[in-house]
Design a protein around this motif. Structure first.
Motif, PDB file in Angstrom:
ATOM      1  N   SER A 231     -10.427   1.764  -3.233  1.00  0.00           N
ATOM      2  CA  SER A 231     -11.288   2.823  -3.788  1.00  0.00           C
ATOM      3  C   SER A 231     -12.758   2.522  -3.509  1.00  0.00           C
ATOM      4  CB  SER A 231     -11.048   2.951  -5.291  1.00  0.00           C
ATOM      5  OG  SER A 231     -11.289   1.715  -5.941  1.00  0.00           O
ATOM      6  N   GLU A 232     -13.137   1.237  -3.595  1.00  0.00           N
ATOM      7  CA  GLU A 232     -14.532   0.859  -3.331  1.00  0.00           C
ATOM      8  C   GLU A 232     -14.889   1.112  -1.861  1.00  0.00           C
ATOM      9  OE1 GLU A 232     -14.455  -2.725  -6.664  1.00  0.00           O
ATOM     10  OE2 GLU A 232     -14.354  -3.187  -4.528  1.00  0.00           O
ATOM     11  N   LEU A 233     -13.943   0.808  -0.978  1.00  0.00           N
ATOM     12  CA  LEU A 233     -14.204   1.000   0.450  1.00  0.00           C
ATOM     13  C   LEU A 233     -14.327   2.481   0.788  1.00  0.00           C
ATOM     14  CD1 LEU A 233     -14.460  -0.159   3.302  1.00  0.00           C
ATOM     15  CD2 LEU A 233     -11.979  -0.069   3.484  1.00  0.00           C
ATOM     16  N   ILE A 234     -13.384   3.280   0.285  1.00  0.00           N
ATOM     17  CA  ILE A 234     -13.401   4.715   0.591  1.00  0.00           C
ATOM     18  C   ILE A 234     -14.670   5.367   0.031  1.00  0.00           C
ATOM     19  CG2 ILE A 234     -12.243   6.927   0.190  1.00  0.00           C
ATOM     20  CD1 ILE A 234     -10.739   5.140   2.114  1.00  0.00           C
ATOM     21  N   GLY A 286     -12.269  14.107   6.120  1.00  0.00           N
ATOM     22  CA  GLY A 286     -12.524  13.289   7.304  1.00  0.00           C
ATOM     23  C   GLY A 286     -12.029  11.862   7.119  1.00  0.00           C
ATOM     24  N   ILE A 287     -12.261  11.302   5.943  1.00  0.00           N
ATOM     25  CA  ILE A 287     -11.798   9.937   5.658  1.00  0.00           C
ATOM     26  C   ILE A 287     -10.268   9.887   5.681  1.00  0.00           C
ATOM     27  CG2 ILE A 287     -11.606   8.203   3.832  1.00  0.00           C
ATOM     28  CD1 ILE A 287     -14.259   7.971   5.051  1.00  0.00           C
ATOM     29  N   LEU A 288      -9.621  10.926   5.127  1.00  0.00           N
ATOM     30  CA  LEU A 288      -8.152  10.967   5.130  1.00  0.00           C
ATOM     31  C   LEU A 288      -7.628  10.984   6.565  1.00  0.00           C
ATOM     32  CD1 LEU A 288      -5.501  11.223   3.578  1.00  0.00           C
ATOM     33  CD2 LEU A 288      -5.793  13.701   3.593  1.00  0.00           C
ATOM     34  N   VAL A 370      -7.759  15.029  -2.380  1.00  0.00           N
ATOM     35  CA  VAL A 370      -7.987  14.451  -1.047  1.00  0.00           C
ATOM     36  C   VAL A 370      -8.493  13.008  -1.168  1.00  0.00           C
ATOM     37  CG1 VAL A 370      -9.286  14.664   1.095  1.00  0.00           C
ATOM     38  CG2 VAL A 370      -8.405  16.693  -0.002  1.00  0.00           C
ATOM     39  N   CYS A 371      -9.394  12.757  -2.132  1.00  0.00           N
ATOM     40  CA  CYS A 371      -9.883  11.381  -2.333  1.00  0.00           C
ATOM     41  C   CYS A 371      -8.726  10.469  -2.737  1.00  0.00           C
ATOM     42  CB  CYS A 371     -10.977  11.360  -3.404  1.00  0.00           C
ATOM     43  SG  CYS A 371     -12.589  11.898  -2.822  1.00  0.00           S
ATOM     44  N   LEU A 372      -7.872  10.934  -3.647  1.00  0.00           N
ATOM     45  CA  LEU A 372      -6.721  10.132  -4.068  1.00  0.00           C
ATOM     46  C   LEU A 372      -5.782   9.869  -2.901  1.00  0.00           C
ATOM     47  CD1 LEU A 372      -5.789  11.610  -7.577  1.00  0.00           C
ATOM     48  CD2 LEU A 372      -6.596   9.297  -7.057  1.00  0.00           C
ATOM     49  N   ALA A 373      -5.547  10.920  -2.085  1.00  0.00           N
ATOM     50  CA  ALA A 373      -4.663  10.764  -0.923  1.00  0.00           C
ATOM     51  C   ALA A 373      -5.232   9.737   0.052  1.00  0.00           C
ATOM     52  CB  ALA A 373      -4.470  12.118  -0.241  1.00  0.00           C
ATOM     53  N   ALA A 374      -6.547   9.791   0.289  1.00  0.00           N
ATOM     54  CA  ALA A 374      -7.173   8.835   1.215  1.00  0.00           C
ATOM     55  C   ALA A 374      -7.047   7.415   0.686  1.00  0.00           C
ATOM     56  CB  ALA A 374      -8.636   9.219   1.424  1.00  0.00           C
ATOM     57  N   ILE A 375      -7.283   7.244  -0.625  1.00  0.00           N
ATOM     58  CA  ILE A 375      -7.203   5.898  -1.216  1.00  0.00           C
ATOM     59  C   ILE A 375      -5.763   5.383  -1.168  1.00  0.00           C
ATOM     60  CG2 ILE A 375      -7.418   4.634  -3.394  1.00  0.00           C
ATOM     61  CD1 ILE A 375      -9.815   6.508  -4.027  1.00  0.00           C
ATOM     62  N   MET A 376      -4.799   6.257  -1.521  1.00  0.00           N
ATOM     63  CA  MET A 376      -3.389   5.861  -1.497  1.00  0.00           C
ATOM     64  C   MET A 376      -2.954   5.521  -0.072  1.00  0.00           C
ATOM     65  SD  MET A 376      -2.258   5.945  -4.590  1.00  0.00           S
ATOM     66  CE  MET A 376      -0.497   6.000  -4.407  1.00  0.00           C
ATOM     67  N   ARG A 377      -3.394   6.333   0.860  1.00  0.00           N
ATOM     68  CA  ARG A 377      -3.028   6.104   2.259  1.00  0.00           C
ATOM     69  C   ARG A 377      -3.600   4.774   2.757  1.00  0.00           C
ATOM     70  NH1 ARG A 377       0.425   7.447   6.381  1.00  0.00           N
ATOM     71  NH2 ARG A 377      -0.528   6.620   8.250  1.00  0.00           N
ATOM     72  N   PHE A 378      -4.830   4.477   2.378  1.00  0.00           N
ATOM     73  CA  PHE A 378      -5.452   3.225   2.812  1.00  0.00           C
ATOM     74  C   PHE A 378      -4.773   2.029   2.141  1.00  0.00           C
ATOM     75  CE2 PHE A 378      -8.889   0.013   2.619  1.00  0.00           C
ATOM     76  CZ  PHE A 378      -9.048  -0.155   3.983  1.00  0.00           C
ATOM     77  N   ARG A 379      -4.407   2.182   0.858  1.00  0.00           N
ATOM     78  CA  ARG A 379      -3.724   1.082   0.141  1.00  0.00           C
ATOM     79  C   ARG A 379      -2.367   0.802   0.774  1.00  0.00           C
ATOM     80  NH1 ARG A 379      -3.487   2.463  -5.784  1.00  0.00           N
ATOM     81  NH2 ARG A 379      -5.600   1.634  -5.783  1.00  0.00           N
ATOM     82  N   LYS A 380      -1.659   1.866   1.179  1.00  0.00           N
ATOM     83  CA  LYS A 380      -0.359   1.705   1.796  1.00  0.00           C
ATOM     84  C   LYS A 380      -0.475   0.952   3.110  1.00  0.00           C
ATOM     85  CE  LYS A 380       3.599   4.439   3.298  1.00  0.00           C
ATOM     86  NZ  LYS A 380       4.105   5.793   3.555  1.00  0.00           N
ATOM     87  N   LYS A 381      -1.524   1.244   3.857  1.00  0.00           N
ATOM     88  CA  LYS A 381      -1.715   0.542   5.129  1.00  0.00           C
ATOM     89  C   LYS A 381      -1.975  -0.937   4.900  1.00  0.00           C
ATOM     90  CE  LYS A 381      -3.960   2.613   8.483  1.00  0.00           C
ATOM     91  NZ  LYS A 381      -2.940   3.109   9.386  1.00  0.00           N
ATOM     92  N   LEU A 382      -2.716  -1.233   3.806  1.00  0.00           N
ATOM     93  CA  LEU A 382      -2.983  -2.636   3.504  1.00  0.00           C
ATOM     94  C   LEU A 382      -1.694  -3.373   3.183  1.00  0.00           C
ATOM     95  CD1 LEU A 382      -6.215  -2.486   1.319  1.00  0.00           C
ATOM     96  CD2 LEU A 382      -5.997  -3.111   3.718  1.00  0.00           C
ATOM     97  N   GLU A 383      -0.778  -2.675   2.442  1.00  0.00           N
ATOM     98  CA  GLU A 383       0.470  -3.324   2.076  1.00  0.00           C
ATOM     99  C   GLU A 383       1.363  -3.522   3.292  1.00  0.00           C
ATOM    100  OE1 GLU A 383       1.912  -0.691  -0.854  1.00  0.00           O
ATOM    101  OE2 GLU A 383       0.594  -1.422  -2.437  1.00  0.00           O
TER     102      GLU A 383
END
Length: 383
Positions: A231-234, A286-288, A370-383
């Motif tokens: 969330s901090e990164l996004i 755009g971030i998503l 959209v912000c939640l989707a971007a954060i969730m998507r980024f967290r999933k990639k980290l995992e």
């Protein structure tokens, strides 16, 4: 002199072609876009791109409430240019519906309509037209006048046949009044929409490359090993672009007002606040895209796949009222659709948040999702 085709080897040529096919097969995102996007777009735009204006939402204030007045309303609706969606009691109701964008045309039939027709006196009806969309307004004005003229000819003929008199005066006339944009200038309609479109395109493309660039430069791994949370990164990546987007907004807004002479009838403070909300929404989109794409080329393709439908389905070029219902629903999934209503509402109608709260709420929901989707998507990639 070198002979470029003398050493051409078909075996090397086949090897290169095979290699490209293998690369394309691995790049499934690009392959899907190349194959399915044209089919999707031709089907979608085939229904959406329609310059014919009909089925204009219409409100009727029938003060006479007689058989004659009902027949007149039927004359309008039978043409399919006008859809009677509302029956109201008073100018305030018609004005409110038009401010909210629920009707494009208002028909006012006077109380003495039938009495005047019976006594041979000329009757006058009022046609109120929303002039924010000049194309739709011109269609409404011309067809309303044509319907009234045809009705007047029929009435004259009936009077002549029934009484044997030749009526010199026209028995029925339409008094047409165009609201918000009386001269039906296209510039006044297009400039506010262009501001929204430019802001969307610039901000989506800016942030679509934000994370992809980190991946291609190899700095993403360095960010991942730091204590920075998704969330901090996004949000951290969004904030600088919000500043850039607001600066761009001020420039295009000033150009629209000062250079093209398009006045803002409503509150500039409200316009700026809601533009900031729209900016956050498009930046988050755009971030998503950036969290999904693996390369900058993929990010560009995805951004293009989002931007083109938004131009055609949001009401920027074609009135949404004339599109099939399914296409209108799809257009409702695009934030620009709501922002165009906000821009045109504040620029042309001078309306406030009391009427624009639905569009504001929709944009807020889009921003959150959209912000939640971007954060969730980024967290999933980290995992």
């Amino acid at each position: 002199m070198a002979r470029p085709f003398a050493s051409f080897s078909f075996s090397r040529f086949r090897a290169i072609v095979k290699k490209e096919f293998l690369q394309l097969r691995k790049d499934r995102a690009s392959l899907m876009i190349a194959i399915f996007m044209p089919i999707f777009m031709i089907l979608l735009f085939g229904y959406a791109v329609n310059t014919d204006v009909n089925h204009l939402p219409t409100g009727v204030w029938d003060q006479a409430k007689t058989q004659d007045s009902r027949e007149l309303i039927k004359e309008f609706t039978n043409t399919l240019y006008f859809d009677q969606l509302y029956s109201v009691e008073g100018y305030d109701s018609l004005q409110s519906l038009m401010d909210q964008g629920k009707i494009k045309v208002g028909i006012v039939i006077p109380k003495d309509y039938s009495y005047k027709l019976d006594t041979g006196e000329p009757a006058t009806i009022q046609i109120l037209v929303d002039g924010t969309d000049p194309n739709a307004a011109r269609t409404a004005v011309s067809n309303a006048q044509l319907i009234t003229q045809n009705k007047a000819i029929v009435l004259q003929k009936n009077i002549r046949n029934g009484q044997g008199l030749i009526m010199s005066r026209i028995p029925l006339q339409a008094e047409v009044r165009v609201l918000y944009n009386p001269n039906m200038k296209s510039l006044i309609f297009n400039i506010p929409a262009l501001i929204g479109l430019i802001m969307q395109n610039v901000t989506v493309i800016l942030t679509a490359f934000a994370l992809v660039r980190e991946k291609e430069r190899g700095t993403m791994e360095q960010l991942i090993v730091t204590p920075v949370r998704p969330s901090e990164l996004i949000l951290g990546k969004l904030v600088p672009y919000v500043g850039i987007g607001l600066f761009s907004f001020v420039i295009v807004l000033a150009t629209g007002i000062l250079w093209f002479g398009v006045p803002v009838k409503g509150s500039i403070g409200l316009l700026t606040a809601l533009s900031g909300l729209f900016l956050v929404t498009t930046l988050a989109i755009g971030i998503l895209i950036s969290t999904i794409a693996k390369t900058q080329l993929q990010a560009m393709q995805m951004a293009f796949a989002f931007l083109l439908p938004s131009v055609l389905l949001s009401g920027f070029m074609f009135p949404r009222e004339t599109m099939p219902l399914v296409i209108q629903w799809i257009g409702g999934l695009i934030p620009l659709t709501y922002f165009l209503q906000i821009l045109r509402g504040i620029f042309l109608k001078g309306i406030g948040i009391d009427i624009l709260w639905r569009e504001t709420l929709s944009l807020s929901v889009f921003t959150l999702l959209v912000c939640l989707a971007a954060i969730m998507r980024f967290r999933k990639k980290l995992e």
